[in-house]
Scaffold this active site. Structure first.
Site, PDB file in Angstrom:
ATOM      1  N   GLN A   1      -5.495  -1.443  -6.938  1.00  0.00           N
ATOM      2  CA  GLN A   1      -6.305  -0.297  -5.594  1.00  0.00           C
ATOM      3  C   GLN A   1      -6.882   0.446  -6.942  1.00  0.00           C
ATOM      4  O   GLN A   1      -6.081   1.070  -7.287  1.00  0.00           O
ATOM      5  CB  GLN A   1      -4.379  -0.310  -4.902  1.00  0.00           C
ATOM      6  CG  GLN A   1      -5.718   1.216  -4.129  1.00  0.00           C
ATOM      7  CD  GLN A   1      -3.848   1.391  -3.063  1.00  0.00           C
ATOM      8  OE1 GLN A   1      -3.478   2.010  -3.426  1.00  0.00           O
ATOM      9  NE2 GLN A   1      -4.142   0.793  -1.913  1.00  0.00           N
TER      10      GLN A   1
ATOM     11  N   ASP B   1       0.415  -1.477   0.051  1.00  0.00           N
ATOM     12  CA  ASP B   1       0.273  -0.242  -0.372  1.00  0.00           C
ATOM     13  C   ASP B   1       1.143   1.150   0.139  1.00  0.00           C
ATOM     14  O   ASP B   1       0.774   2.370  -0.394  1.00  0.00           O
ATOM     15  CB  ASP B   1      -0.969   0.476   1.383  1.00  0.00           C
ATOM     16  CG  ASP B   1      -1.447   1.480   1.468  1.00  0.00           C
ATOM     17  OD1 ASP B   1      -2.406   1.387   0.153  1.00  0.00           O
ATOM     18  OD2 ASP B   1      -1.483   1.867   2.458  1.00  0.00           O
TER      19      ASP B   1
ATOM     20  N   SER C   1      -6.688   5.717   0.089  1.00  0.00           N
ATOM     21  CA  SER C   1      -6.895   4.254  -0.114  1.00  0.00           C
ATOM     22  C   SER C   1      -8.032   4.223  -0.287  1.00  0.00           C
ATOM     23  O   SER C   1      -8.962   3.977   1.010  1.00  0.00           O
ATOM     24  CB  SER C   1      -6.117   3.196   0.252  1.00  0.00           C
ATOM     25  OG  SER C   1      -4.062   3.435   0.235  1.00  0.00           O
TER      26      SER C   1
END
Length: 295
Positions: free
Chosen positions: A278, A204, A228
Site C-alpha cells: 500500500q 487496510d 490510502s
C-alpha cells in the site's frame, strides 16, 4: 464501523440491483469518511458474486479516488473483463453521488498444484501475550480505548511491537517495522471467499501506520493528513480469517508526502497466506492542497 462480527458479515452481504450491479450498506460510524477496507472488502465481494465458485481470488489491485460518504450506500458496478480456461478477471468501480470513488481489478484462478516455497515466519510472542490494539491507541492518542473498541469490535487485534524506541522490534536494514496479530472476533461461516473478503477489510486497518513508526506520530494524530492511495493483495494459500494471523509490516520508504508499506500475513503455524502493498498520503494538514480526491 461494524461493532460486531455479525454486522461485518452483513456489511459484506451485498444487495443485487441487477446483473453485475450491487449495493453495499453502511454501518453506523463516527468516522467522517468510509473506511478503505470496507470499500475494498465490498468491492471484492461484488467481483466474487460474478465468478464461478471454484475460482478463488488470487490478487487484487485497487485505487482510492475520493473520500467515501458514510451516510449513503455505495453502488458497485462489475465489468466482466475476461473468462479464460483457468483465470477470470473482473474490474469493479464503486460509485457514490454519481462519481467513482474506488476502482478494483481482481484476478481469480482455478486452484491447482504447482511449485511451492515461502518466506520463514518471523518470531513473535503469542497473541495472548500481546496487548490489544486499543491499549496502544489509548497510549498514543490519549483517547479512551473504548472509542477504538466501539469502531473496530468486529476484529480482535493484538499489537506485537514496532521499531520506535522501546517498541521491541528493530533492524538496521529497516527503520520502519511493525507487527500485530489479528482475527475476526468470532466464528465465520465455512465460506473461503468470505474469509478473503474479511482479510481485505482488515488489511487496510494498520498498514499505513507502519510508514509513521520512525517519525513519532500515528494515524489520526492532530496536524497529520493521511489517506490510502492504492492497495494491492496477493492471496497465496487458504486460511481462516477467524483464526490468528500475524501481520508483519515494513515501510521501505517515505518521501514526497507519501509512504510505502509492505505486509506479509502468516498463520500461527507459519504458513504465508497473503502479501499486501500500500502507498498512502502522509502530509502535514497545515499544508494547503487543491487535490480533491484525497480521503
Amino acid at each position: 464501523m461494524p461493532d460486531t462480527l455479525d454486522e461485518l458479515i452483513a456489511l459484506l452481504d451485498l444487495e443485487t440491483i441487477e446483473d453485475n450491479l450491487f449495493r453495499g450498506r453502511q454501518p453506523a460510524t463516527r468516522l467522517q469518511r468510509v473506511f478503505g477496507g470496507q470499500v475494498a472488502g465490498q468491492a471484492l465481494m461484488a467481483a466474487v458474486r460474478t465468478v464461478p465458485a471454484e475460482r478463488m481470488v488470487h490478487s487484487l489491485h485497487a485505487y482510492f479516488l475520493r473520500a467515501g460518504d458514510p451516510t449513503v450506500p455505495i453502488v458497485y458496478d462489475v465489468e466482466l473483463v475476461r473468462d479464460g480456461r483457468s483465470f477470470t478477471t473482473r474490474r469493479v468501480v464503486a460509485r457514490q453521488h454519481g462519481r467513482g470513488i474506488f476502482y478494483l481489478t481482481a484476478s481469480f484462478h482455478v486452484e491447482e498444484d504447482g511449485l511451492a516455497h515461502q518466506d520463514v515466519m518471523p518470531q513473535a510472542p503469542a497473541p495472548d501475550d500481546c496487548p490489544k490494539l486499543g491499549e496502544l491507541f489509548e497510549r498514543l492518542s490519549g483517547q479512551p480505548r473504548s472509542a477504538w473498541h466501539q469502531e473496530w469490535a468486529a476484529l480482535d487485534v493484538r499489537y506485537v511491537g514496532d521499531s520506535r524506541p522501546g517498541g521491541g522490534l528493530g533492524s538496521p536494514e529497516h527503520p520502519a517495522l511493525a507487527q500485530l496479530w489479528f482475527r475476526a472476533a468470532g466464528r465465520l461461516p465455512d465460506e473461503p471467499t468470505l474469509h478473503r473478503c474479511v482479510l481485505a477489510y482488515a488489511s487496510d486497518l494498520t498498514l499505513l501506520g507502519a510508514t509513521l513508526v520512525p517519525h513519532g506520530t500515528y494515524i489520526g494524530a492532530p496536524g497529520l493528513q493521511t489517506a490510502s492511495l492504492d492497495h494491492t493483495m496477493w492471496f497465496h494459500r487458504r486460511f481462516r480469517a477467524d483464526e490468528w494471523l500475524l501481520y508483519d509490516q515494513v515501510s521501505p520508504s517515505a518521501s514526497g508526502a507519501r509512504g510505502l508499506a509492505l505486509g506479509r500475513i502468516f498463520t500461527q503455524h507459519g504458513e504465508l497466506v497473503a502479501t499486501v502493498a500500500q502507498e498512502g498520503l502522509i502530509r502535514s494538514s497545515a499544508r494547503p492542497s487543491s487535490a480533491d480526491h484525497e480521503h
